[in-house]
Design a protein around this motif. Structure first.
Motif, PDB file in Angstrom:
ATOM      1  N   LEU A   1       8.687   2.195   3.027  1.00 42.55           N
ATOM      2  CA  LEU A   1       8.374   3.621   2.848  1.00 42.55           C
ATOM      3  C   LEU A   1       7.848   3.906   1.438  1.00 42.55           C
ATOM      4  O   LEU A   1       6.985   4.759   1.253  1.00 42.55           O
ATOM      5  CB  LEU A   1       9.623   4.472   3.110  1.00 42.55           C
TER       6      LEU A   1
ATOM      7  N   ARG B   1       3.370   1.147   0.571  1.00 41.70           N
ATOM      8  CA  ARG B   1       2.597   0.864   1.781  1.00 41.70           C
ATOM      9  C   ARG B   1       1.699  -0.366   1.632  1.00 41.70           C
ATOM     10  O   ARG B   1       1.201  -0.897   2.621  1.00 41.70           O
ATOM     11  CB  ARG B   1       1.777   2.100   2.169  1.00 41.70           C
TER      12      ARG B   1
ATOM     13  N   LEU C   1       5.235   5.816   9.652  1.00 42.38           N
ATOM     14  CA  LEU C   1       5.914   5.938   8.359  1.00 42.38           C
ATOM     15  C   LEU C   1       5.430   7.167   7.601  1.00 42.38           C
ATOM     16  O   LEU C   1       6.232   7.895   6.991  1.00 42.38           O
ATOM     17  CB  LEU C   1       5.658   4.678   7.521  1.00 42.38           C
ATOM     18  N   ASP C   2       4.121   7.425   7.634  1.00 42.09           N
ATOM     19  CA  ASP C   2       3.557   8.569   6.916  1.00 42.09           C
ATOM     20  C   ASP C   2       4.037   9.895   7.507  1.00 42.09           C
ATOM     21  O   ASP C   2       4.378  10.827   6.777  1.00 42.09           O
ATOM     22  CB  ASP C   2       2.020   8.524   6.964  1.00 42.09           C
TER      23      ASP C   2
ATOM     24  N   PRO D   1       8.917  10.035   7.745  1.00 40.23           N
ATOM     25  CA  PRO D   1       9.608   9.207   6.747  1.00 40.23           C
ATOM     26  C   PRO D   1      11.122   9.129   6.958  1.00 40.23           C
ATOM     27  O   PRO D   1      11.766   8.229   6.408  1.00 40.23           O
ATOM     28  CB  PRO D   1       9.270   9.895   5.418  1.00 40.23           C
TER      29      PRO D   1
END
Length: 408
Positions: free
Chosen positions: A277, A280, A378-379, A382
Motif C-alpha cells: 500500500l 506501488r 489497492l488505490d 486502501p
C-alpha cells in the motif's frame, strides 16, 4: 526419527480439503524424504524438488502426450471411452497438449498473432475494464472480490480479444470451468460429462465464429489466427479452435485463481500488504512472489516416453509424472527463506508459468492483468480486509478459492 517415503506419500492427499488448503508441510517432507516417489493412490510419480521439476519440464523424454510416438495400448493404457472424443479432439489440437513437430509449428503460427506488442497494446483496455469493475462495487461496502473483479476481468479481456459478441460472453466462464474439470486427478463421471458437453458446445461456437471471421476478418485475434500465414502454412480449423479454448482456459482459470489466492495471501501477511500500500513500485516483484508463494497450478503432468533413470530411481515407459510446482516453488535449495513472503524477492525463478517448450504463452497477459487489477483495488480500497476465512474449491490440480468476501 525421519519419516519413511511410504509414510510421507500417504499424507499426499489431493482429495482432502485440509491438504488442498495447505499442502506445503507435506511437500517439505517429500523434498526431504521422498523427492521422487510413486504414489499408488494417484498412479503418479511425484517429483517435488525444484531442480528435478525444472529439468524434467525441458526433457524430451517426457511429454504432455505420448500419442506422437505410441498408441494407448503400446503404453499400457486403455483407450479413453469414445464419448470423450469431443474433449480430446479439442485438447489435442491445442499447443498445451501437443509435442513437436506439431507443437513447434502451431506455437510459431500462434506467436505471430499473439505477440508481446499485441499484448502490451491491450493494456489501456485492461485498465479501463478493471476501473469499471472497481467503480461498480465502490459503494457496496462488502462484496465477493472473485465474482465482482477477479472473474469478469480476464473473461472480458479474452472475449474482446477473440471478438466474442457481448451477448455471448456469459457462456465463456461456465464452458471454461467445465472443460477444466477433466484435468483433476480423479474426475467423477459427472465431471467428465460436463467437460465433454462444454467441449462440444464451445468448439461448435468457435467454429462458426472462425468461419465468419475468415470470410469477414476484423481486428480480433480469431481473425488474425484465421489469416496468419507462415512459410505457406496456416492453422487448421481444429488448431485454431484448440488455441482459442486454451487461451480462455489457461488465461482465465489461472488468472482468477491467482488473484483470489494472492489477495488471501496478502490478508494473512498484513505487514506485506501495508508495505505494498505504501510502495506501488513493488507491484511487479510482488506479483511474482505471490505466484511463487502459493501457486494456483499445483501439479503439471508429464508422460514418460521411454524407461528413464532420475537420480537413483528408474521410472518405466508409460508412467505418469506429477511435477509438483507448489513444492518446487518452496525449495530452499533455490529460494532463500522460501516459507517467508518477500514482495521484493529477486531473483525469483518460480515455475508457476512452467518451463521449456510449454512455457505459458499467455504469461505476459496474465502478469499484466494481475498488476493492473491489484493496483486498482489497492488505490480504490486502501482499507480492504476479508470478511471471513474463505473456503477452497475441492480441486487440487487447478486450485483456487470458492469466493473471497471483502469489506472496504
Amino acid at each position: 526419527m525421519h519419516p519413511t517415503a511410504d509414510d510421507v506419500v500417504t499424507r499426499f492427499a489431493p482429495n482432502e480439503p485440509v491438504f488442498i488448503a495447505d499442502p506445503y508441510p507435506v511437500y517439505r517432507e517429500l523434498r526431504e524424504s521422498a523427492p521422487i516417489v510413486y504414489d499408488e493412490a494417484t498412479d503418479h510419480w511425484l517429483i517435488s524438488r525444484y531442480q528435478d521439476v525444472n529439468a524434467l519440464l525441458r526433457d524430451k523424454r517426457f511429454g504432455r502426450t505420448y500419442l506422437h510416438v505410441s498408441t494407448h495400448a503400446e503404453m499400457g493404457h486403455p483407450d479413453p471411452p469414445s464419448w470423450h472424443d469431443p474433449f480430446w479432439t479439442l485438447i489435442n489440437a491445442g499447443i498445451l497438449d501437443q509435442e513437436p513437430p506439431d507443437h513447434t509449428r502451431v506455437r510459431r503460427l500462434v506467436s505471430k498473432a499473439f505477440t508481446p506488442r499485441y499484448v502490451e497494446g491491450l493494456r489501456p483496455r485492461v485498465q479501463a475494464i478493471t476501473d469499471s469493475l472497481v467503480e461498480h462495487v465502490a459503494g457496496a461496502g462488502e462484496f465477493d472480490l472473485l465474482a465482482e473483479i477477479a472473474e469478469p476481468l480476464p473473461v472480458t479481456v479474452i472475449a474482446e480479444m477473440l471478438g466474442v459478441p457481448e451477448a455471448d460472453r456469459h457462456l465463456l466462464r461456465p464452458w471454461s470451468a467445465d472443460i477444466c474439470k477433466m484435468y483433476e486427478l480423479h474426475p467423477s463421471v459427472q465431471m467428465q460429462r460436463d467437460a465433454v458437453r462444454a467441449s462440444t458446445e464451445f468448439s461448435d461456437y468457435l467454429r462458426e465464429l472462425a468461419r465468419e471471421r475468415r470470410a469477414h476478418p476484423g481486428e480480433d485475434l480469431v481473425s488474425q489466427l484465421a489469416l496468419v500465414l507462415d512459410e505457406g502454412e496456416r492453422l487448421t480449423e481444429d488448431e485454431l479452435v484448440g488455441t482459442c479454448v486454451l487461451l480462455l482456459n489457461a488465461g482465465h482459470e489461472a488468472t482468477v485463481n491467482a488473484t483470489g489466492i494472492g489477495w488471501w495471501t496478502l490478508f494473512r501477511h498484513p505487514d506485506a500488504l501495508r508495505r505494498l500500500l505504501g510502495d506501488r513500485t513493488l507491484l511487479p516483484t510482488a506479483i511474482e512472489e505471490l505466484l511463487r508463494f502459493d501457486t494456483p497450478a499445483q501439479m503439471f503432468e508429464r508422460w514418460v516416453l521411454e524407461d528413464v533413470r532420475i537420480g537413483d530411481v528408474t521410472i518405466p515407459r508409460g508412467a505418469e509424472l506429477g511435477l509438483l510446482f507448489g513444492s518446487a516453488n518452496r525449495d530452499p535449495e533455490v529460494f532463500e527463506r522460501p516459507e517467508e513472503l518477500d514482495l521484493a524477492r529477486e531473483p525469483n525463478p518460480h515455475l508457476t508459468f512452467g518451463a521449456g517448450i510449454h512455457f505459458c504463452l499467455g504469461a505476459p497477459l496474465g502478469r499484466q492483468e494481475l498488476q493492473v487489477s491489484f493496483a486498482a483495488v489497492l488505490d480504490r480500497f486502501p482499507h480492504i480486509e476479508p470478511v471471513h476465512e474463505p473456503a477452497w474449491k475441492p480441486n487440487y490440480v487447478i486450485r483456487g478459492l470458492r469466493e473471497l468476501r471483502v469489506r472496504v
